[in-house]
Enzyme design. Structure first.
Site, PDB file in Angstrom:
ATOM      1  N   TYR A   1      -5.553  70.744  84.140  1.00 23.60           N
ATOM      2  CA  TYR A   1      -5.542  69.950  83.183  1.00 23.60           C
ATOM      3  C   TYR A   1      -4.394  69.243  83.018  1.00 23.60           C
ATOM      4  O   TYR A   1      -3.200  69.810  82.888  1.00 23.60           O
ATOM      5  CB  TYR A   1      -5.761  70.696  81.841  1.00 23.60           C
ATOM      6  N   CYS A   2      -4.520  68.001  83.108  1.00 19.31           N
ATOM      7  CA  CYS A   2      -3.392  66.819  82.938  1.00 19.31           C
ATOM      8  C   CYS A   2      -2.473  67.354  84.016  1.00 19.31           C
ATOM      9  O   CYS A   2      -2.596  67.289  85.337  1.00 19.31           O
ATOM     10  CB  CYS A   2      -2.506  67.027  81.539  1.00 19.31           C
ATOM     11  N   VAL A   3      -1.040  67.580  83.605  1.00 25.39           N
ATOM     12  CA  VAL A   3      -0.108  67.917  84.902  1.00 25.39           C
ATOM     13  C   VAL A   3      -0.531  69.205  85.744  1.00 25.39           C
ATOM     14  O   VAL A   3      -0.120  69.265  86.924  1.00 25.39           O
ATOM     15  CB  VAL A   3       1.396  67.718  84.213  1.00 25.39           C
TER      16      VAL A   3
ATOM     17  N   GLY B   1      -3.397  69.833  86.353  1.00 28.95           N
ATOM     18  CA  GLY B   1      -4.319  69.387  87.669  1.00 28.95           C
ATOM     19  C   GLY B   1      -3.771  68.628  88.621  1.00 28.95           C
ATOM     20  O   GLY B   1      -4.015  68.780  89.723  1.00 28.95           O
TER      21      GLY B   1
ATOM     22  N   PHE C   1      -9.098  67.841  84.593  1.00 32.40           N
ATOM     23  CA  PHE C   1      -9.212  67.332  82.943  1.00 32.40           C
ATOM     24  C   PHE C   1      -8.180  66.507  82.965  1.00 32.40           C
ATOM     25  O   PHE C   1      -6.950  66.611  83.090  1.00 32.40           O
ATOM     26  CB  PHE C   1      -9.116  68.410  82.139  1.00 32.40           C
TER      27      PHE C   1
END
Length: 607
Positions: free
Chosen positions: A343-345, A347, A371
């Site tokens: 998710y975000c960073v 990811g 994500f």
């Protein structure tokens, strides 16, 4: 007064009663309290400034704003004809506005197109019905629109300068809205009269408290957090911490089905904010939904770093975070293959780790879902404003003293991205109306900020935002140059249509850097609501289509819109790759003993 005289008041006179002070003495007393509380706030600010050691380049962000806007001004002023034209256009708009206002007063006809404009800041009827406030509102709109056009129509600016100029102008115009000031906001004005200034006295008391809470900086309270307790009414999906080190804890969640998908699922959340955004409550919890679908879910819970973690960088977070969790999963389940979510960073780190795995022959991650994750940071949104070389050097200098970036600094940056929603409404409600914020789990999570370890944060800003090294195959992790094009497994990217942190076009561009089958899905709403969208709520929508070689705009035209949540669509994608099931796993064994209950102790640490 004769009987019935009050009833004989005109409607216009009656509507003005709310603006007339009926107890000047009490108003004076409350104004004195307001000034006293404002003095306390100033004293708290001054006391903290004496304790702080400001880096030499602490004013750099303000200097950048002045320099950026000066370039816009230079374009318009270097040609006298152009300068006169742009000034004339503003004055003409003012003249037309004044003419429309006079006509409305005399005839009742309203021919001003601004009257149809919708803006939550100006929802009170008096912005429309009282000539003074209506003129003030419309003048503000004309002026702010004009300022934004100055930037949009300025030629010769590079993309970075124009992007920064748009951001700075938006910050300035939102700050100067008449809705943000007591004497120019009819709601606040009426509240002040109705309470004889009690609202301002309460507001300045909260203002002083928030200066103290922010250690000399204003920490705007957005929520009443007192009802929320981790592990009791938020982050309550049953599970156990099964492994931990200096950087993270690994949580395994309790199965809800008799049979589970054979391949376990690892979630790598961002360390900027805490993982329980995925487990807010029973109705919104993505984790709860996952275990109900038959996933064996493992979550990385990052440490809230302090001076001990100053030198931990991305290699450490990759090895002691993602790899450490993979080792724990193998010990807990005996499985060497997993599905992964970033998710975000989180990811972005997962992508870098998978690229490193491709170099070293580690094949444990067999599919990945991202994500709102960026791989290519060319179009990285408004956060790039804070990632210019000079700004990064300022941040690095600030982190030298403590070994980390204060959580309040990152929270302030995120709030500035949506100042109209996350700053100014709370300034008005808290400090001008004197209202306490309401309880709200999402805003409680948003205010539960985290620090950033110095080496880790510096690596992220330089390698991703400044130099874009991951997408160009130049990032070095564990002394190896990595390239995401070496990743050859199925991946799915989930973007959010209104995301201001990871814009969908940026996420889409990142799809090009994977060599395996790659799907792209765009969810409705933004960075959080686009992801946390349970099927039962039947909110928003999502779009999907085969990417082929299409541009993002071509993909949007071709994409099929589906109502509701994307969660079931993603789950079907996983089931097609992982049809095998096994008996539900118990938590804890001879190799991994249970350490503590979920959500664990690392997530409890406050900044």
């Amino acid at each position: 007064m004769k009987k019935g005289a009050k009833d004989s008041k005109t409607e216009a006179d009656a509507s003005l009663d709310a603006y007339i002070v009926d107890d000047p003495q009490k108003m004076a007393v409350n104004f004195a309290r307001t000034l006293e509380n404002l003095g306390k706030a100033a004293a708290a600010w001054a006391e903290r400034q004496d304790e702080k050691k400001q880096p030499e380049n602490a004013m750099e962000p303000y200097g950048d704003m002045v320099e950026t806007l000066s370039k816009v001004g230079q374009y318009w002023l270097e040609d006298p004809k152009r300068a006169i034209e742009v000034q004339t256009s503003l004055l003409t708009s003012y003249f037309d506005l004044w003419s429309n206002s006079v006509q409305k007063l005399s005839t009742g006809d309203d021919k001003n197109p601004l009257s149809e404009r919708k803006d939550r800041r100006f929802a009170d009827p008096d912005w429309q019905e009282k000539p003074f406030f209506e003129l003030l509102r419309n003048t503000y709109w004309l002026t702010s629109d004009w300022a934004q056009k100055l930037v949009a129509q300025a030629e010769g600016l590079d993309d970075s300068t124009k992007h920064k100029a748009e951001f700075y102008v938006r910050q300035i115009t939102e700050a100067l809205s008449p809705s943000n000031f007591a004497m120019t906001n009819p709601e606040v004005y009426k509240e002040t009269v109705a309470t004889n200034g009690e609202n301002l006295a309460r507001g300045m008391e909260m203002f002083a408290q928030d200066i103290v809470a922010g250690k000399g900086e204003l920490k705007i309270r957005q929520v009443d957090s007192t009802p929320f307790v981790l592990g009791e009414n938020i982050a309550i999906t049953p599970g156990k911490v099964i492994a931990q080190n200096d950087i993270c804890q690994v949580i395994q969640y309790q199965a809800k089905t008799e049979q589970v998908i054979k391949r376990p699922l690892l979630i790598c959340p961002p360390w900027i904010n805490k993982f329980y955004i995925l487990d807010l409550n029973e109705k919104k919890s993505f984790i709860k939904w996952l275990v109900e679908q038959g996933h064996t879910v493992f979550m990385i819970s990052w440490v809230n770093p302090d001076e001990r973690h100053a030198k931990y960088d991305w290699t450490d977070y990759s090895k002691m975070g993602v790899n450490f969790a993979l080792d724990a999963i193998e010990k807990a389940t005996g499985e060497k293959q997993v599905n992964a979510i970033g998710y975000c960073v989180g990811g972005t780190l997962l992508t870098a780790t998978m690229a490193l795995h491709a170099k070293t022959g580690d094949k444990r991650i067999k599919s990945a879902t991202f994500f709102t994750t960026q791989v290519d940071f060319t179009h990285a949104g408004d956060l790039k404003i804070f990632a210019a070389r000079e700004s990064i050097e300022t941040i690095e200098e600030d982190m030298k003293a403590t070994g980390y970036l204060e959580g309040s600094k990152m929270a302030a940056a995120f709030n500035m991205l949506r100042a109209a929603d996350l700053i100014w409404p709370y300034v008005v409600n808290n400090y001008l109306k004197g209202q306490q914020p309401m309880p709200f789990d999402l805003l409680h999570w948003n205010s539960d900020s985290t620090r950033m370890a110095a080496a880790n944060h510096s690596f992220y800003l330089r390698n991703c935002y400044l130099e874009n090294n991951l997408s160009t195959g130049k990032m070095v992790l564990d002394d190896k140059t990595i390239d995401p094009k070496d990743i050859n497994i199925p991946v799915m990217h989930i973007a959010a249509k209104e995301d201001h942190i990871a814009p969908p076009e940026s996420v889409y561009l990142g799809c090009n850097y994977f060599s395996g089958p790659t799907e792209f899905v765009m969810a409705g709403s933004g960075h959080i609501a686009g992801v946390i969208n349970p099927p039962a709520q039947n909110k928003y929508q999502f779009w999907h289509a085969d990417r082929g070689s299409m541009t993002f705009e071509e993909w949007k035209d071709a994409a099929k819109e589906e109502p509701g949540s994307w969660w079931p669509y993603w789950h079907s994608w996983i089931e097609k790759m992982c049809p095998d099931t096994v008996e539900a796993r118990k938590i804890g064994n001879k190799k991994l003993k249970v350490i503590e209950d979920a959500p664990g102790s690392y997530v409890m640490a406050k900044v």
